[in-house]
Design a protein around this motif. Structure first.
Motif, short mmCIF file in Angstrom:
data_model
loop_
_atom_site.label_atom_id
_atom_site.label_comp_id
_atom_site.label_asym_id
_atom_site.label_seq_id
_atom_site.Cartn_x
_atom_site.Cartn_y
_atom_site.Cartn_z
N CYS A 187 0.85 -1.20 0.00
CA CYS A 187 0.00 0.00 0.00
C CYS A 187 0.89 1.25 0.00
O CYS A 187 0.63 2.22 -0.72
N GLY A 188 1.97 1.22 0.75
CA GLY A 188 2.91 2.35 0.81
C GLY A 188 3.66 2.53 -0.51
O GLY A 188 3.91 3.66 -0.95
N GLN A 189 4.01 1.41 -1.16
CA GLN A 189 4.69 1.50 -2.47
C GLN A 189 3.79 2.25 -3.47
O GLN A 189 4.24 3.06 -4.27
N LEU A 190 2.48 1.96 -3.39
CA LEU A 190 1.54 2.59 -4.33
C LEU A 190 1.30 4.06 -3.97
O LEU A 190 1.18 4.92 -4.85
N ILE A 191 1.27 4.34 -2.67
CA ILE A 191 1.07 5.73 -2.24
C ILE A 191 2.27 6.59 -2.71
O ILE A 191 2.09 7.71 -3.19
N ARG A 192 3.47 6.03 -2.62
CA ARG A 192 4.65 6.79 -3.09
C ARG A 192 4.53 7.08 -4.58
O ARG A 192 4.87 8.16 -5.05
N ALA A 193 4.02 6.12 -5.35
CA ALA A 193 3.85 6.33 -6.80
C ALA A 193 2.79 7.41 -7.03
O ALA A 193 2.95 8.27 -7.92
N TYR A 194 1.74 7.41 -6.22
CA TYR A 194 0.70 8.44 -6.36
C TYR A 194 1.31 9.82 -6.10
O TYR A 194 1.05 10.78 -6.83
N GLU A 195 2.13 9.88 -5.05
CA GLU A 195 2.72 11.17 -4.69
C GLU A 195 3.73 11.63 -5.75
O GLU A 195 3.93 12.82 -5.97
N LYS A 196 4.36 10.69 -6.43
CA LYS A 196 5.36 11.03 -7.46
C LYS A 196 4.69 11.52 -8.76
O LYS A 196 5.10 12.51 -9.34
N PHE A 197 3.62 10.81 -9.18
CA PHE A 197 3.03 11.11 -10.49
C PHE A 197 1.71 11.90 -10.40
O PHE A 197 1.26 12.46 -11.39
N GLY A 198 1.06 11.86 -9.23
CA GLY A 198 -0.23 12.55 -9.08
C GLY A 198 -1.34 11.90 -9.90
O GLY A 198 -2.31 12.55 -10.28
N LEU A 199 -1.20 10.61 -10.17
CA LEU A 199 -2.20 9.89 -10.98
C LEU A 199 -2.65 8.64 -10.24
O LEU A 199 -1.97 8.18 -9.31
#
Ligand code: UTP
Length: 290
Positions: free
Chosen positions: A142-154
């Motif tokens: 879940c944290g790996q995905l949240i980091r991707a969300y914060e990086k790309f905003g998508l």
């Protein structure tokens, strides 16, 4: 960028693949040695920084609520018996996060279940952790995905490659490599017929979604199996070039099928501090007879 602080755990499925146990027992409560599957999932969300969790339930899933509640009689009993460690473990379960419950009144599919979370989520991005997918790993997925969300905003989906035999039971994604384990997802299909697959990459149990998904879900017609599919709604985001896929690091167990349940139990038992050694010896002895 808004922080992801809320998660939704859909747990209102009928669990028909693991009948008869799921006739009276939610599959999310099936034990992996000594802990129900859903507790591992809640712990993963909390480890990823999630504070508020909505569990989508339905009739017959009261056990889920009991598990995250206080249990005064049991607590007193443990204290009187001097079992302080067990007492702490039991009380801590009720303090893991702010857990809310909402009933999906009709079992109309995963997309419909997520749609029920609209007023809980409001106008924020949120994580989705499927109630029957347990994923183990040092770095919570879940944290790996949240980091991707914060990086790309998508919007972000957690993906893994599955076998050609399995892909027809899951979703199949059209992906373009971005960097490291990140991909751009430009299309997806739920339960593809042979020949319809984009790739062997499939969404496995985790995503982070923008609140726009609720309007899209409201317009999504029933798809595969006559159910409102979350994949069909996420496809709209993918076609808008607004979806990222993360090939996550972690081992996933499908608690929605019999083999997955056994694999999770055996592998967890082997590492268990209390019974691990004894279980290993037992398994070795048994293996010789197979
Ligand atoms: P699944 O399709 O794996 O669950 O849904 P299911 O419907 O229980 O499976 P069968 O009956 O064995 O085929 C993935 C997740 O979505 C939830 C399930 O609880 C599971 O966590 N779900 C599914 C809902 O919350 N509501 C639904 O209407 C359908």
């Amino acid at each position: 960028m808004q922080k992801v602080k809320k998660a939704v755990i859909p747990a209102a499925g009928l669990g028909t693949r693991v009948l008869p146990v799921t006739k009276s027992m939610p599959k999310e409560m099936l034990p992996i040695v000594d802990k129900p599957a859903i507790q591992y999932i809640v712990e993963e969300a909390v480890a990823a920084g999630i504070e508020d969790i909505l569990i989508i339930t339905n009739r017959g899933k009261g056990l889920l609520e009991d598990h995250f509640d206080r249990a005064p009689e049991l607590e007193q009993h443990l204290l009187k018996g001097g079992k302080q460690e067990a007492y702490n473990d039991i009380v801590n379960i009720s303090k893991l996060a702010n857990i809310f419950y909402l009933r999906q009144k009709e079992t109309k599919g995963l997309g419909h279940a997520i749609g029920c979370a609209r007023s809980f989520v409001g106008n924020e991005p949120f994580a989705v952790l499927y109630g029957d997918d347990v994923i183990f790993g040092e770095d919570p997925v879940c944290g790996q995905l949240i980091r991707a969300y914060e990086k790309f905003g998508l919007g972000v989906v957690g993906v893994k490659e599955v076998s050609p035999e399995a892909i027809v039971k899951y979703s199949s994604l059209k992906l373009e490599p971005l960097q490291d384990n990140y991909f751009r997802c430009t299309d997806m299909i739920e339960k593809p017929q042979p020949g319809e697959e984009f790739s062997l990459y499939s969404i496995l149990g985790r995503c982070v979604l923008p609140p726009e998904i609720f309007d899209i879900l409201g317009r999504t017609s029933p798809g595969a199996g006559g159910e409102i599919q979350l994949t069909d709604a996420m496809r709209t985001l993918a076609l808008r070039d607004s979806m990222i896929a993360v090939d996550f690091v972690g081992t996933r167990y499908d608690m929605g099928n019999k083999l997955g349940i056994l694999q999770a139990s055996v592998e967890t038992a082997l590492k268990h501090p209390e019974i691990g050694q004894e279980f290993r010896a037992y398994l070795k002895k048994l293996a010789k007879t197979l």
